[in-house]
Design a protein around this motif. Structure first.
Motif, PDB file in Angstrom:
ATOM      1  N   HIS A   8      32.911   2.616   5.793  1.00  0.00           N
ATOM      2  CA  HIS A   8      32.154   3.200   6.895  1.00  0.00           C
ATOM      3  C   HIS A   8      31.757   4.629   6.599  1.00  0.00           C
TER       4      HIS A   8
ATOM      5  N   TRP B 139      36.184  -1.334  14.587  1.00  0.00           N
ATOM      6  CA  TRP B 139      35.749  -2.375  13.647  1.00  0.00           C
ATOM      7  C   TRP B 139      36.886  -2.832  12.739  1.00  0.00           C
ATOM      8  N   ARG B 140      37.874  -1.975  12.524  1.00  0.00           N
ATOM      9  CA  ARG B 140      38.922  -2.300  11.562  1.00  0.00           C
ATOM     10  C   ARG B 140      39.692  -3.563  11.940  1.00  0.00           C
TER      11      ARG B 140
ATOM     12  N   LEU C  39      36.395  -3.395   5.489  1.00  0.00           N
ATOM     13  CA  LEU C  39      35.488  -2.425   6.089  1.00  0.00           C
ATOM     14  C   LEU C  39      35.395  -1.136   5.279  1.00  0.00           C
TER      15      LEU C  39
ATOM     16  N   ALA D  96      35.021   3.507  13.912  1.00  0.00           N
ATOM     17  CA  ALA D  96      35.483   2.735  12.749  1.00  0.00           C
ATOM     18  C   ALA D  96      36.781   2.007  13.061  1.00  0.00           C
TER      19      ALA D  96
END
Length: 294
Positions: free
Chosen positions: A267, A258-259, A265, A255
């Motif tokens: 998750h 992706w942040r 976001l 995660a």
């Protein structure tokens, strides 16, 4: 076929895509990964179609879609090109905007869609990947052993094509079972297995699947690195689901990766191997139905 879905062919620029569709409401496009096709959604798509207009294409080079020859730059199977195919599909179906949910290679097409065509995206769902450039950057011995196919399939043609083509069914069965939590084929329907095996036994589609990974090691990786350097981000709301026994989990904190790309976001994880839609379809529906409904 997916139960309750109609199948058609749609010309999308230079390729004809096979498309399955059912349901009503806001459009939701489902994008499959490797070494699969539309069949990977067969356990979740009917449930999603109760709330959405669900559209399930076979990506170029997969399933019943066209599989053109790759080029020297590997742009033919770049995720930018695959995302452009989906834009052409939306244009053909007269869909101004849509939700997009992608798994594996389809997840890479989905986030490239989000970066290249933000005005056509409502919400983004990603299952079981981290960004291509970040995944390469986190390789160590353990991840290299688990994700060996990233380097194997990216080798120059025709080495991987010839090796897989010697016994495509055995290769597909090994790959699918090795990436599940149970380490067997019990999660896959007979129809899905037959389709995945037939796809790998076809020379054009086998070449296309290898070309997909050649693009991942070159064209796609370079695009990610350029976007990161330019500070580009995914502006749409994004939900990320990863499997506790999958590939992103090997990076430590998927995660977090992706942040930096997606400020909006959310998750979560689920008990599954890599093929969450077939191994744990309830978890996939529980994760994404509320997200896309809101």
């Amino acid at each position: 076929m997916i139960t309750g879905f109609d199948q058609s062919y749609v010309q999308c620029g230079d390729v004809r895509l096979s498309v399955h569709r059912a349901g009503h409401g806001t459009p939701l496009i489902l994008l499959h990964g490797y070494p699969q096709n539309h069949h990977c959604w067969e356990k979740v798509a009917p449930t999603l179609a109760e709330d959405f207009d669900v559209i399930v294409p076979d990506l170029r080079g997969y399933g019943d879609s066209d599989a053109p020859q790759d080029d020297a730059e590997h742009s033919v199977y770049a995720k930018r090109q695959m995302a452009a195919d989906i834009i052409k599909l939306m244009d053909a179906l007269q869909l101004p905007k849509a939700h997009v949910l992608g798994h594996d290679r389809g997840g890479r097409v989905a986030y490239r869609f989000a970066l290249d065509h933000p005005d056509r995206l409502l919400k983004l769902g990603i299952i079981e990947i981290v960004p291509t450039g970040d995944f390469w950057a986190h390789w160590d011995a353990n991840l290299a052993m688990k994700a060996y196919h990233w380097t194997f399939l990216a080798q120059p043609a025709p080495l991987p094509e010839r090796m897989i083509g010697a016994d495509p069914e055995a290769y597909i069965d090994w790959t699918l079972s090795a990436w599940t939590l149970a380490k067997d084929l019990s999660a896959f329907s007979d129809a899905a297995l037959e389709s995945y095996r037939a796809q790998a036994a076809d020379d054009a589609h086998l070449h296309a699947m290898c070309a997909d990974y050649r693009a991942g090691a070159t064209y796609d990786k370079a695009l990610d690195e350029a976007d990161r350097a330019a500070g580009r981000q995914i502006t749409a709301p994004m939900h990320f689901l990863w499997a506790e026994d999958g590939f992103p989990a090997q990076t430590g904190d998927p995660a977090k990766l992706w942040r930096d790309w997606a400020p909006q976001l959310t998750h979560g994880s689920c008990v599954s191997g890599h093929f969450a839609m077939e191994e744990n379809p309830q978890a996939v529906c529980d994760a994404f139905l509320p997200f896309f409904r809101d």
